[in-house]
Structures are given as structure tokens and as C-alpha cells.
Design a protein around this motif. Structure first.
Motif, short mmCIF file in Angstrom:
data_model
loop_
_atom_site.label_atom_id
_atom_site.label_comp_id
_atom_site.label_asym_id
_atom_site.label_seq_id
_atom_site.Cartn_x
_atom_site.Cartn_y
_atom_site.Cartn_z
N GLY A 1 -76.03 40.00 -48.07
CA GLY A 1 -75.03 39.06 -47.58
C GLY A 1 -75.32 38.48 -46.21
O GLY A 1 -74.56 37.63 -45.72
N LEU A 2 -76.41 38.90 -45.56
CA LEU A 2 -76.67 38.48 -44.19
C LEU A 2 -76.88 36.97 -44.06
O LEU A 2 -76.51 36.37 -43.06
N GLY A 3 -77.45 36.34 -45.09
CA GLY A 3 -77.69 34.90 -45.04
C GLY A 3 -76.50 34.06 -45.41
O GLY A 3 -76.58 32.82 -45.34
N GLY A 4 -75.40 34.73 -45.78
CA GLY A 4 -74.22 33.98 -46.20
C GLY A 4 -74.49 33.18 -47.46
O GLY A 4 -75.47 33.40 -48.16
N ARG A 5 -73.60 32.21 -47.73
CA ARG A 5 -73.74 31.42 -48.95
C ARG A 5 -74.93 30.47 -48.88
O ARG A 5 -75.64 30.27 -49.86
N ILE A 6 -75.17 29.87 -47.71
CA ILE A 6 -76.18 28.81 -47.66
C ILE A 6 -77.60 29.33 -47.85
O ILE A 6 -78.47 28.63 -48.39
N TRP A 7 -77.86 30.56 -47.39
CA TRP A 7 -79.22 31.08 -47.46
C TRP A 7 -79.32 32.34 -48.33
O TRP A 7 -80.27 33.11 -48.20
N SER A 8 -78.36 32.53 -49.21
CA SER A 8 -78.33 33.76 -50.00
C SER A 8 -79.60 33.94 -50.82
O SER A 8 -80.22 35.01 -50.81
N ARG A 9 -79.98 32.90 -51.55
CA ARG A 9 -81.12 33.06 -52.46
C ARG A 9 -82.42 33.28 -51.69
O ARG A 9 -83.21 34.16 -52.03
N GLN A 10 -82.66 32.50 -50.63
CA GLN A 10 -83.92 32.67 -49.90
C GLN A 10 -83.94 34.00 -49.15
O GLN A 10 -84.99 34.62 -48.99
N HIS A 11 -82.77 34.44 -48.70
CA HIS A 11 -82.68 35.77 -48.07
C HIS A 11 -83.08 36.84 -49.06
O HIS A 11 -83.88 37.74 -48.74
N ALA A 12 -82.55 36.76 -50.29
CA ALA A 12 -82.86 37.77 -51.31
C ALA A 12 -84.34 37.73 -51.68
O ALA A 12 -85.01 38.77 -51.74
N GLU A 13 -84.85 36.55 -51.93
CA GLU A 13 -86.22 36.43 -52.43
C GLU A 13 -87.26 36.79 -51.36
O GLU A 13 -88.24 37.47 -51.64
N ASN A 14 -87.03 36.35 -50.13
CA ASN A 14 -88.00 36.66 -49.08
C ASN A 14 -87.90 38.12 -48.62
O ASN A 14 -88.89 38.70 -48.18
N SER A 15 -86.71 38.70 -48.73
CA SER A 15 -86.58 40.13 -48.44
C SER A 15 -87.34 40.95 -49.48
O SER A 15 -88.00 41.94 -49.14
N ALA A 16 -87.26 40.52 -50.74
CA ALA A 16 -88.04 41.19 -51.78
C ALA A 16 -89.53 40.99 -51.55
O ALA A 16 -90.33 41.92 -51.75
N ARG A 17 -89.91 39.80 -51.10
CA ARG A 17 -91.33 39.53 -50.82
C ARG A 17 -91.84 40.44 -49.70
O ARG A 17 -92.97 40.92 -49.74
N LEU A 18 -90.99 40.69 -48.71
CA LEU A 18 -91.35 41.62 -47.64
C LEU A 18 -91.61 43.01 -48.20
O LEU A 18 -92.61 43.67 -47.88
N PHE B 1 -82.57 39.68 -55.64
CA PHE B 1 -83.40 40.61 -54.89
C PHE B 1 -84.17 41.54 -55.84
O PHE B 1 -85.40 41.66 -55.77
N LEU B 2 -83.44 42.20 -56.73
CA LEU B 2 -84.07 43.14 -57.65
C LEU B 2 -85.05 42.44 -58.59
O LEU B 2 -86.13 42.98 -58.89
N SER B 3 -84.70 41.25 -59.05
CA SER B 3 -85.57 40.52 -59.97
C SER B 3 -86.91 40.18 -59.34
O SER B 3 -87.94 40.15 -60.01
N THR B 4 -86.89 39.91 -58.03
CA THR B 4 -88.12 39.50 -57.33
C THR B 4 -88.97 40.69 -56.90
O THR B 4 -90.16 40.54 -56.64
N LEU B 5 -88.38 41.87 -56.83
CA LEU B 5 -89.12 43.06 -56.39
C LEU B 5 -90.23 43.42 -57.37
O LEU B 5 -90.03 43.40 -58.59
N GLN B 6 -91.37 43.74 -56.83
CA GLN B 6 -92.51 44.22 -57.62
C GLN B 6 -93.05 45.45 -56.92
O GLN B 6 -94.12 45.42 -56.29
#
Length: 296
Positions: A177-194, A239-244
Motif C-alpha cells: 500500500g505504500l504507493g497508494g492508488r496511483i502507483w500500486s501496480r508499479q510498486h508491486a511489480e518493481n518490489s517483486a523485481r527487487l 506482487f506474488l504473481s511477479t515473484l520468481q
């Protein structure tokens, strides 16, 4: 009573509940993250504690409980800001006075490891530091800048790589939830990428919350809008979907979480995703209470 001076409030990770909390600093050397209220009290202003007093506290603690203490957590917010020489002296004192200790851990700001060479971090590992809790919060540079984290995707990856190369286990924390609504998806995907890049031994998610109010946070991030319960679940799905991940222990069971998730990634990825899908697909039922309200 332990012969150790504590400055309240004292914080530690949930998994350190049975550890000896050993303050080697007070407060946090950065302390500019707008989402964090842990070290904002006046008495928590950052300072390094005197080495001699730390060693003396360890000696006295060892005389009373030396054969009982198995784990030590170095507090407060970022013990690894201390010079390597001082940290090595503290680790040596732990081994000397608390011979039963099997694990020494600490919070770790990635910025603090930029100042330490790989050789220094290897020395810390050899002296007994075995686990570092890294509050990455996000893998998205826009989100990190908006919350004044003082880190980037690259700086966090560099720190995690150094720790891993030294054989120090990494426990990475992400704020749902840190990115709020506007950045939710990129927050999730880039956090998973990290996480995919670092392959940490442990990964945890907490839900961003503001017990003292949102004013400080919103002052720097005025566009932030909180996610509702379903929005948090959808972000978790991304987030979970992007995790590898190959072999990472995953926990989303902090008191702030609405949905408790536990497993090993990647073995349990499909099961965890199924649990999140079930939560998303049931908006008509009464909202779940957060974990702390359910006694978990």
C-alpha cells in the motif's frame, strides 16, 4: 532485570521476540522516511552508544544469564551505521560473555553498507553477524523518492548483494500500500523485481499504517490515496504473481496485515495466490479484520 539501559519505545522484528535486545545506537541515523514513526520521539534522537558501556552491559548480562541467551538483536534502527571496528568489538564481546548465542541480527539501512567494503562485511559475518533485516519498503524509485527513503532500487540491490556474498541471511520487508492508488501496480511489480534480483532468504510484507496520523506522510506525498482492503489484496496479487523466487521463506502475518499468508516461494506460490484470489473474489462478505484484531 537486565543490566542494559533502554530508551523507550524499543522496536524489534517479530521474529526477535525471544532475543536479547542490545542497543548499540539510539534512534535512526537517517530518520527522514515519512512513513516511519518509530524514532520520531525526542528521546530517540540518533546517537551511537559508548563501546565501553555496551561491553560492560554484556559482561554483566553474561554473569547472570550467559548460558541462557541464544539470540541477540542489535538495536536501534540501524546498528550497521557504526564503524566496522566498533561492530567487531561488540560481536567479540557477545561471543566472550554470552557463549550460548547462536544468532546475532540487526536492522540494516542499505545506505550504511555503501561505506563498507565487501571485506568488512565478510569480517562481520565471520565475527557472528548472521541475519540482517533490510527495510526495502519498495523496489520502485518513484515511490521511494515520494516517501523520502533515501534509497533506490539499485542501492538496495547492492546492499543485499553484499550481505548475500558474505553469507549473511537477508530478511527483506516490503510495505503493502505504500504507493497508494496511483502507483500500486508499479510498486508491486518493481518490489517483486527487487526480490527476484536479490533472492533473499526471507521476505515479508506489512501494510503501511499511520498510528500518529497521515499529515507528515502526505506533506511529501500529497497525491497519495490509501488502498482499501480489496485494493491491498489486488496489489498483493500483482506482487506474488511477479515473484520468481527459488527458496525464500515468505510471511505476511504482521499485526497490520488483513490477510495472513505464510509459505515458501516458489514452492507455495500457487497456493498463496489462490488464497489471495479467494479474498479478492469475496467483496460481498463482511470485511476481514486485521490480524492484530483477530488475536494473530
Amino acid at each position: 532485570m537486565l543490566p542494559i539501559r533502554y530508551v523507550e519505545p524499543v522496536f524489534r522484528p517479530p521474529s526477535e521476540a525471544e532475543s536479547l535486545i542490545l542497543p548499540v545506537t539510539d534512534g535512526c541515523s537517517w530518520n527522514h522516511c515519512t512513513f516511519c514513526e518509530m524514532y520520531t520521539a525526542p528521546q530517540k534522537k540518533f546517537r551511537a552508544r559508548e563501546e565501553a558501556k555496551i561491553v560492560n552491559s554484556l559482561r554483566l548480562t553474561g554473569e547472570r544469564y550467559g548460558d541462557q541467551i541464544r539470540r541477540v538483536f542489535l538495536a536501534d534502527g540501524d546498528a550497521l551505521v557504526l564503524p566496522t571496528r566498533r561492530l567487531l568489538a561488540i560481536l567479540t564481546a557477545i561471543r566472550t560473555h554470552l557463549p550460548a548465542v547462536r544468532r546475532i541480527s540487526s536492522y540494516c539501512l542499505p545506505r550504511n553498507l555503501r561505506k563498507k567494503s565487501q571485506g568488512e562485511i565478510n569480517e562481520l559475518a565471520a565475527a557472528g553477524l548472521s541475519l540482517a533485516y533490510v527495510g526495502a519498503e519498495s523496489g520502485d524509485d518513484e515511490v521511494l523518492a515520494a516517501v523520502n527513503k533515501g534509497e533506490t532500487f539499485a542501492s538496495t540491490c547492492e546492499a543485499l548483494e553484499k550481505l548475500g556474498a558474505a553469507g549473511i541471511s537477508r530478511s527483506v520487508m516490503i510495505l503493502n500500500g505504500l504507493g497508494g492508488r496511483i502507483w500500486s501496480r508499479q510498486h508491486a511489480e518493481n518490489s517483486a523485481r527487487l526480490a527476484n534480483t536479490a533472492q533473499p532468504e526471507y521476505l515479508a510484507t506489512l501494510v503501511v499504517s499511520f498510528p500518529q496520523g497521515e499529515q507528515r506522510f502526505r506533506a511529501a506525498f500529497p497525491a497519495w490515496e490509501p488502498l482499501d482492503q480489496r485494493g491491498l489484496f489486488v496489489e498483493m496479487e500483482h506482487f506474488l504473481s511477479t515473484l520468481q523466487l527459488k527458496r525464500t521463506v515468505f510471511r505476511s502475518d504482521h499485526a497490520s496485515n488483513w490477510l495472513v499468508l505464510k509459505g515458501t516461494l516458489g514452492a507455495d506460490k500457487e497456493r498463496l495466490l489462490a488464497e489471495v484470489h479467494e479474498a479478492i473474489a469475496a467483496p460481498e462478505r463482511a470485511p476481514l479484520r486485521p490480524a492484530w484484531a483477530r488475536g494473530l
